[in-house]
Motif scaffolding. Structure first.
Motif, PDB file in Angstrom:
ATOM      1  N   LYS A  13      71.462  90.402   5.677  1.00  0.00           N
ATOM      2  CA  LYS A  13      72.456  89.689   6.593  1.00  0.00           C
ATOM      3  C   LYS A  13      71.061  88.783   7.884  1.00  0.00           C
ATOM      4  O   LYS A  13      71.455  88.052   8.588  1.00  0.00           O
TER       5      LYS A  13
ATOM      6  N   ALA B 226      71.242  84.843   8.709  1.00  0.00           N
ATOM      7  CA  ALA B 226      71.336  84.775  10.269  1.00  0.00           C
ATOM      8  C   ALA B 226      69.988  83.611  10.022  1.00  0.00           C
ATOM      9  O   ALA B 226      69.933  82.547  10.884  1.00  0.00           O
TER      10      ALA B 226
ATOM     11  N   TRP C  40      75.321  83.516  15.276  1.00  0.00           N
ATOM     12  CA  TRP C  40      75.676  84.353  16.596  1.00  0.00           C
ATOM     13  C   TRP C  40      77.957  83.967  15.822  1.00  0.00           C
ATOM     14  O   TRP C  40      78.497  84.804  16.096  1.00  0.00           O
TER      15      TRP C  40
ATOM     16  N   ARG D 102      78.811  85.361  12.733  1.00  0.00           N
ATOM     17  CA  ARG D 102      78.429  86.795  12.482  1.00  0.00           C
ATOM     18  C   ARG D 102      79.587  87.561  11.408  1.00  0.00           C
ATOM     19  O   ARG D 102      79.004  88.610  10.420  1.00  0.00           O
TER      20      ARG D 102
ATOM     21  N   PHE E  19      72.827  90.816  16.163  1.00  0.00           N
ATOM     22  CA  PHE E  19      72.637  89.627  16.893  1.00  0.00           C
ATOM     23  C   PHE E  19      72.660  89.156  18.280  1.00  0.00           C
ATOM     24  O   PHE E  19      73.453  90.080  18.903  1.00  0.00           O
TER      25      PHE E  19
END
Length: 342
Positions: A124, A128, A137, A140, A334
């Motif tokens: 994750k 990101a 974002w 996500r 996030f």
């Protein structure tokens, strides 16, 4: 490496590959809470917290899982629902039968939790970082789904042998007196693949969708709860954060239980000795589906599974956040770059 010294980028990429994904690392670190760097130590903390939360919750729910598995394997005998099923098991075999398979359950899910939660954090965060803050974002949901699918696939390689042993012990308590005894007997009778990995495809179909739904639903539900209360993970105390983890975990658990239940029933049945007849793994699975029927495959033991997974998932996220806090780390969240950081 010594603090304060600027090293060439190539050195950083070799020693700490996570920093090589994008130039947006510093902006993410600014919003990461207590833990300001996502390095090897952070991922080890996440893996340890994941192992602890999965081992404890699955171990504690062993009695529920015993009843659920009996309902799935012998619905004609255990036909009084989950509460009645407890009474049937105790009357027939004694209260101790409710702890059948506890050891492989705890060990198996500690290992699985180590790779699952640690892997989700790793994938994750690095996905990101590779995308940048705004793109992360905006995407996500996809990041939650992809990172949890990859982490769970790796974790299931280690979980499958122990889950096969657990199911064999639960379906036939007289098969062996211990986990080691059962595993040894299964290996001698069926070999490595036949004994321990005949349920690998069902466990993937069960665990991967379950984990994808679990992390995606929990993440977005917690996000909605924070937004509804005007709070953020960074500005809230540990009690409030854990409370939201519990609440969002229940919702995520029920959703993921429903999605993964047909594969869970298949997994329970294929690990029962003789189930599905002879032939390859896929032939046996096809036979089980034909014998059981789609409706029963999706509904047998579903109530017990929703109770079990809803409770289990809520407990996992609450324990995970608590252990991470105790280790001086904070789970990555996030951040909407259009809003000020807290």
């Amino acid at each position: 490496l010594r603090p304060g010294i600027r090293y060439p980028q190539r050195v950083g990429m070799v020693l700490f590959p996570t920093t090589a994904f994008s130039p947006f690392f510093s902006s993410f670190a600014a919003h990461s809470g207590i833990e300001q760097k996502h390095d090897l130590m952070y991922y080890l903390k996440g893996a340890l917290a994941g192992g602890i939360c999965c081992g404890i919750t699955h171990g504690a729910l062993t009695p529920v899982d015993v009843v659920k598995t009996r309902i799935q394997l012998e619905p004609e005998v255990y036909n009084k629902g989950m509460v009645g099923g407890f009474g049937q098991v105790i009357k027939k075999e004694g209260a101790g039968a409710l702890l059948t398979g506890f050891t492989p359950t705890f060990i198996g899910y500690f290992i699985q939790g180590w790779f699952k939660f640690g892997g989700v954090e790793f994938f994750k965060i690095n996905i990101a970082k590779s995308l940048g803050e705004q793109a992360a974002w905006d995407n996500r949901n996809s990041i939650y789904l992809a990172s949890s699918a990859m982490a769970e696939t790796i974790a299931d390689v280690f979980l499958c042998p122990l889950e096969a042993t657990r199911i064999r012990l639960v379906s036939n308590p007289e098969y062996a007196s211990s986990m080691i005894g059962a595993a040894t007997k299964m290996f001698n009778e069926q070999g490595l693949i036949g004994g321990f990995y005949s349920g690998f495809i069902p466990i993937l179909f069960k665990q991967v969708p379950y984990t994808m739904a679990k992390f995606a639903v929990q993440g977005r539900t917690a996000e909605a709860m924070y937004a509804a209360t005007g709070t953020t993970p960074e500005s809230s105390g540990s009690t409030w954060n854990v409370s939201l983890s519990l609440a969002s975990g229940v919702i995520a658990g029920v959703a993921s239980a429903i999605i993964s239940h047909p594969a869970d029933t298949l997994l329970s049945k294929i690990n029962k000795s003789g189930a599905g007849g002879s032939g390859s793994m896929m032939q046996r699975l096809g036979n089980i589906v034909a014998e059981t029927g789609i409706i029963k495959l999706c509904t047998q033991g579903l109530g017990a599974r929703c109770v079990m997974i809803g409770t289990l998932t809520a407990g996992q996220f609450a324990i995970f956040d608590s252990v991470m806090g105790a280790l001086g780390a904070s789970k990555f969240h996030f951040h909407d770059p259009s809003k000020p950081a807290h």
